[in-house]
Structures are given as structure tokens and as C-alpha cells.
Scaffold this motif. Structure first.
Motif, short mmCIF file in Angstrom:
data_model
loop_
_atom_site.label_atom_id
_atom_site.label_comp_id
_atom_site.label_asym_id
_atom_site.label_seq_id
_atom_site.Cartn_x
_atom_site.Cartn_y
_atom_site.Cartn_z
N MET A 1 0.84 -1.16 0.00
CA MET A 1 0.00 0.00 0.00
C MET A 1 0.90 1.24 0.00
O MET A 1 1.89 1.27 0.69
N GLU A 2 0.55 2.24 -0.77
CA GLU A 2 1.32 3.47 -0.81
C GLU A 2 0.77 4.44 0.22
O GLU A 2 -0.43 4.58 0.38
N LEU A 3 1.67 5.09 0.94
CA LEU A 3 1.29 6.09 1.92
C LEU A 3 1.51 7.47 1.31
O LEU A 3 2.62 7.80 0.91
N LEU A 4 0.45 8.25 1.17
CA LEU A 4 0.55 9.58 0.57
C LEU A 4 1.33 10.52 1.47
O LEU A 4 1.17 10.52 2.68
N ARG A 5 2.18 11.34 0.85
CA ARG A 5 3.11 12.20 1.58
C ARG A 5 2.43 13.05 2.66
O ARG A 5 2.98 13.23 3.74
N ASP A 6 1.24 13.59 2.40
CA ASP A 6 0.61 14.47 3.38
C ASP A 6 0.17 13.74 4.65
O ASP A 6 -0.17 14.37 5.64
N SER A 7 0.20 12.41 4.64
CA SER A 7 -0.14 11.66 5.85
C SER A 7 1.09 11.00 6.49
O SER A 7 0.95 10.25 7.44
N TRP A 8 2.29 11.31 5.97
CA TRP A 8 3.50 10.74 6.55
C TRP A 8 3.77 11.33 7.93
O TRP A 8 3.54 12.53 8.14
N TYR A 24 4.28 0.40 2.14
CA TYR A 24 4.42 -0.31 3.40
C TYR A 24 3.45 -1.47 3.53
O TYR A 24 2.45 -1.54 2.82
N LYS A 25 3.79 -2.33 4.45
CA LYS A 25 2.91 -3.42 4.85
C LYS A 25 3.11 -3.54 6.35
O LYS A 25 4.25 -3.65 6.82
N GLY A 26 2.06 -3.46 7.11
CA GLY A 26 2.17 -3.56 8.56
C GLY A 26 1.67 -2.31 9.25
O GLY A 26 0.86 -1.58 8.71
N GLU A 27 2.19 -2.08 10.44
CA GLU A 27 1.75 -0.98 11.29
C GLU A 27 2.59 0.26 11.04
O GLU A 27 3.63 0.45 11.66
N ILE A 28 2.15 1.14 10.15
CA ILE A 28 2.91 2.34 9.79
C ILE A 28 3.11 3.27 11.00
O ILE A 28 4.11 3.97 11.09
N GLY A 29 2.20 3.25 11.94
CA GLY A 29 2.31 4.08 13.13
C GLY A 29 3.54 3.79 13.96
O GLY A 29 4.01 4.65 14.72
N LEU A 30 4.11 2.60 13.82
CA LEU A 30 5.32 2.27 14.57
C LEU A 30 6.51 3.15 14.17
O LEU A 30 7.44 3.32 14.93
N VAL A 69 12.93 -2.38 11.04
CA VAL A 69 12.43 -1.94 9.75
C VAL A 69 13.23 -2.65 8.68
O VAL A 69 14.45 -2.72 8.75
N SER A 70 12.56 -3.15 7.67
CA SER A 70 13.23 -3.83 6.58
C SER A 70 12.90 -3.15 5.26
O SER A 70 11.75 -2.77 5.02
#
Length: 73
Positions: A1-8, A24-30, A69-70
Motif C-alpha cells: 500500500m502506498e502512503l501519501l506524503r501528506d499523511s507521513w 508499506y505493509k504492517g503498522e505504519i504508526g510504529l 524496519v526492513s
């Protein structure tokens, strides 16, 4: 899944050189919390030595609160 820059998370936006895209795949909040991070990078072919190091150290680091992180290329 792509994470849009304004939500990084801010810490990712501030990385230099600038990140172009983030998938990413997994818990982006980490990535946003204050825990220490460790990127694990290796060759495409796992060696016996590499496996031994990962099996020995990664569980210890995780138990101490390090986020692993990998790049997973």
C-alpha cells in the motif's frame, strides 16, 4: 500500500535525502513513535552466518523495544 506524503509522520518527511515514495505493509504508526529503529539490510540470498545473526539479535532487540524496519527489496 502506498502512503501519501501528506499523511507521513513528520520524522519521515524530515529524512534527507528526501524520500520519493513510501510503500508499506504492517503498522505504519510504529515509525511515528519515539522508539529506536533499526533497519535490517542484507543480500537477496541468506547465508548461514546471516541467519545465525538474525536469530540471535533480532529477538533481543525487539524485547528491548527496538522497532525493526526492513527495506524488503
Amino acid at each position: 500500500m502506498e502512503l501519501l506524503r501528506d499523511s507521513w509522520p513528520k520524522r519521515l518527511v524530515d529524512v534527507r535525502p528526501k524520500i520519493k515514495d513510501l510503500f508499506y505493509k504492517g503498522e505504519i504508526g510504529l515509525l511515528a513513535d519515539e522508539s529506536p529503529k533499526l533497519a535490517v539490510v542484507g543480500s537477496r540470498g541468506m547465508t548461514d552466518y546471516g541467519l545465525a545473526v538474525v536469530e540471535r539479535w533480532i529477538p533481543i532487540l525487539i524485547n528491548r523495544g527496538v522497532t525493526i524496519v526492513s527495506g524488503f527489496m
